[in-house]
Design an enzyme around this catalytic site. Sequence first.
Site, PDB file in Angstrom:
ATOM      1  N   ARG A  23       0.803  -1.224   0.000  1.00 30.62           N
ATOM      2  CA  ARG A  23       0.000   0.000   0.000  1.00 30.62           C
ATOM      3  C   ARG A  23       0.845   1.288   0.000  1.00 30.62           C
ATOM      4  NH1 ARG A  23      -4.227   0.183   4.360  1.00 30.62           N
ATOM      5  NH2 ARG A  23      -2.998  -1.302   5.548  1.00 30.62           N
ATOM      6  N   LYS A  30       9.119  -0.994   2.183  1.00 33.97           N
ATOM      7  CA  LYS A  30       8.447  -0.077   3.113  1.00 33.97           C
ATOM      8  C   LYS A  30       9.354   0.399   4.245  1.00 33.97           C
ATOM      9  CE  LYS A  30       5.083  -1.614   5.915  1.00 33.97           C
ATOM     10  NZ  LYS A  30       3.692  -1.931   6.305  1.00 33.97           N
ATOM     11  N   ASP A 113       7.848  -1.584  10.869  1.00 33.98           N
ATOM     12  CA  ASP A 113       6.928  -0.569  10.339  1.00 33.98           C
ATOM     13  C   ASP A 113       6.118   0.105  11.451  1.00 33.98           C
ATOM     14  OD1 ASP A 113       5.146  -2.539  11.022  1.00 33.98           O
ATOM     15  OD2 ASP A 113       4.231  -2.723   9.045  1.00 33.98           O
ATOM     16  N   GLY A 148      -5.771  -6.987  15.493  1.00 33.06           N
ATOM     17  CA  GLY A 148      -6.095  -8.151  16.299  1.00 33.06           C
ATOM     18  C   GLY A 148      -6.640  -7.685  17.646  1.00 33.06           C
ATOM     19  N   GLU A 162      -7.311 -12.584  15.528  1.00 29.28           N
ATOM     20  CA  GLU A 162      -7.148 -11.741  14.341  1.00 29.28           C
ATOM     21  C   GLU A 162      -8.524 -11.317  13.839  1.00 29.28           C
ATOM     22  OE1 GLU A 162      -4.094 -10.496  12.922  1.00 29.28           O
ATOM     23  OE2 GLU A 162      -3.971 -11.044  15.027  1.00 29.28           O
ATOM     24  N   ASN A 177      -4.185  -5.497  19.692  1.00 29.02           N
ATOM     25  CA  ASN A 177      -2.827  -6.033  19.713  1.00 29.02           C
ATOM     26  C   ASN A 177      -1.883  -5.125  18.932  1.00 29.02           C
ATOM     27  OD1 ASN A 177      -0.584  -7.749  19.811  1.00 29.02           O
ATOM     28  ND2 ASN A 177      -1.238  -8.853  17.969  1.00 29.02           N
ATOM     29  N   TYR A 356      30.795  30.583   0.166  1.00 30.29           N
ATOM     30  CA  TYR A 356      30.879  29.122   0.125  1.00 30.29           C
ATOM     31  C   TYR A 356      32.253  28.675   0.617  1.00 30.29           C
ATOM     32  CZ  TYR A 356      31.466  24.372  -1.479  1.00 30.29           C
ATOM     33  OH  TYR A 356      31.727  23.029  -1.516  1.00 30.29           O
ATOM     34  N   ALA A 370      32.516  38.923   2.717  1.00 31.92           N
ATOM     35  CA  ALA A 370      31.335  38.549   1.931  1.00 31.92           C
ATOM     36  C   ALA A 370      31.728  38.117   0.528  1.00 31.92           C
ATOM     37  CB  ALA A 370      30.373  39.728   1.853  1.00 31.92           C
ATOM     38  N   TYR A 377      36.576  22.625  -6.706  1.00 26.34           N
ATOM     39  CA  TYR A 377      36.328  21.557  -7.683  1.00 26.34           C
ATOM     40  C   TYR A 377      36.829  21.993  -9.039  1.00 26.34           C
ATOM     41  CZ  TYR A 377      33.541  17.947 -10.078  1.00 26.34           C
ATOM     42  OH  TYR A 377      33.131  16.875 -10.833  1.00 26.34           O
TER      43      TYR A 377
END
Length: 457
Positions: A23, A30, A113, A148, A162, A177, A356, A370, A377
């Site tokens: 789902r 998941k 989950d 459950g 269940e 449960n 940077y 500034a 790179y």
Amino acid sequence: MQVSGSGSVPVSVIVLAAGQGTRMNSDLPKVLHQMAAAPLLHHALTTARSLDPARIVVVTGHGSEAVTAAALAFDEAVDAVLQDPQSGTAHAVAQAAPLLEGATGDAIVLYADTPLIREETLRAMLDARARHGVVVLGFHSPNPGRYGRLVTQGETLLKITEWKDATEAERSLTLCNSGVVCADAQTLLSLVAEVTNDNAAGEYYLTDIVELARKRGLTAGVVLCDETETQGVNTRVQLAEAEAAFQARARSAALENGVTLTAPETVFFALDTHIGRDATIGPNVIFGPGVTIESGAEIKGFCHLEGCHISRGATVGPFARLRPGAELAEDVHVGNFVEIKNAILDEGVKVGHLTYIGDADVGEFTNIGAGTVTCNYDGVMKHRTTIGKRAFIGSDTMLVAPVAVGDGAITASGSVITENVPAEAIAIGRSRQVNKLGLASKLFEKLKAIKAAKAKG
Ligand code: UD1
Ligand code: CA
């Protein structure tokens, strides 16, 4: 992982993570979907590890390779085992048996989950083992849906039914449960070995161990928790709901731990965010994984932080981005529109604006003007920039790495620095300025004449 502490019995944790998660409508298993910047699996493993368990076993199935890799990335001491096919929760637990051979003490089963179970809740279950052979974590729900149901008589848990197999009377019960169970490790394994698949789903239900235990003369009991803790993730809507619940909890915890949040509802934490007492976090701050902030630091609004360490007395932002490997020593100031990556800024460094700094070391009390850029790179490789102590990097300096600026040196504004600068030198890396006297007014006249001619047509 260490053997369980403080005189209690050893604990093993089995984390069920084999399910497909149909789902979620996703190619990703998941339990690898992210909540608070970490896979769901890591939430369950974090809770598991909080118990100082002797072992953690993750039962994988769908996307087994990726799920196993994620488990090992969390902690190499975690064991993973494959469940194939996935024939039910008891069958899943049974797969852990070879890895738990000889394990003494208790075992707890968690679902990967179900990411919001708290350590305190699991400790309450371990404590309840003094009274019961099997302890089940339950919760009351006004809308119990297809969970459950726990059928109880006084303190005793008689059985778990269940939804698919439940009678109308059982379906009307609101005690549900959670799926989390705790029992003596070897007892649990021998119980799941007895479970059959004679039910509506044709699956081996872990829930059947309650009746099987009672047949052996063991008692079963329930520990209750709040429904929000057992909130499972089956859909993306539920993932978003669980995220919201996690964030609400993390915000409250930060406030209780002495962190000031000026607008708590706008701050988003990661699973592993650590913030010291008396730190202040402004509005709209986002934490990615791996952030540690020490006491008294201040993060102003609209910052994005990931994989960084910020020391006492440092101030960051507003609008700063700290990326992995940013290490800010005490009293460093990083201002607006500054990005720092894989760089160490020693005590008292100031990087105020529009800059940077990547792959760099900056010595104590250096000021970065500034518009400075470490040109790290070259299109193929990354190179390092090293700046000494008490240096002054003029505004708009381009530092073309690899390059070093010595202690106490100055770079002139607008310089492109391609060669090392010796300590205490001034480096000027720009062309000389020329002033042409009177030329500006002549140029204006010429331009106005052109404009007028155009207007006449
Ligand atoms: C289960 C419980 C139900 C409880 C509910 C709470 C059983 C039989 N039922 O139902 O009582 O109210 O959880 O959410 O235990 N899994 C495996 N291998 C399998 C089957 C499941 O690893 O073969 C894992 C899933 O990935 C999941 C967990 O076990 O993490 C629960 O499985 P799921 O199929 O969702 O159980 P429910 O039907 O929801
Ligand atoms: Ca479920």
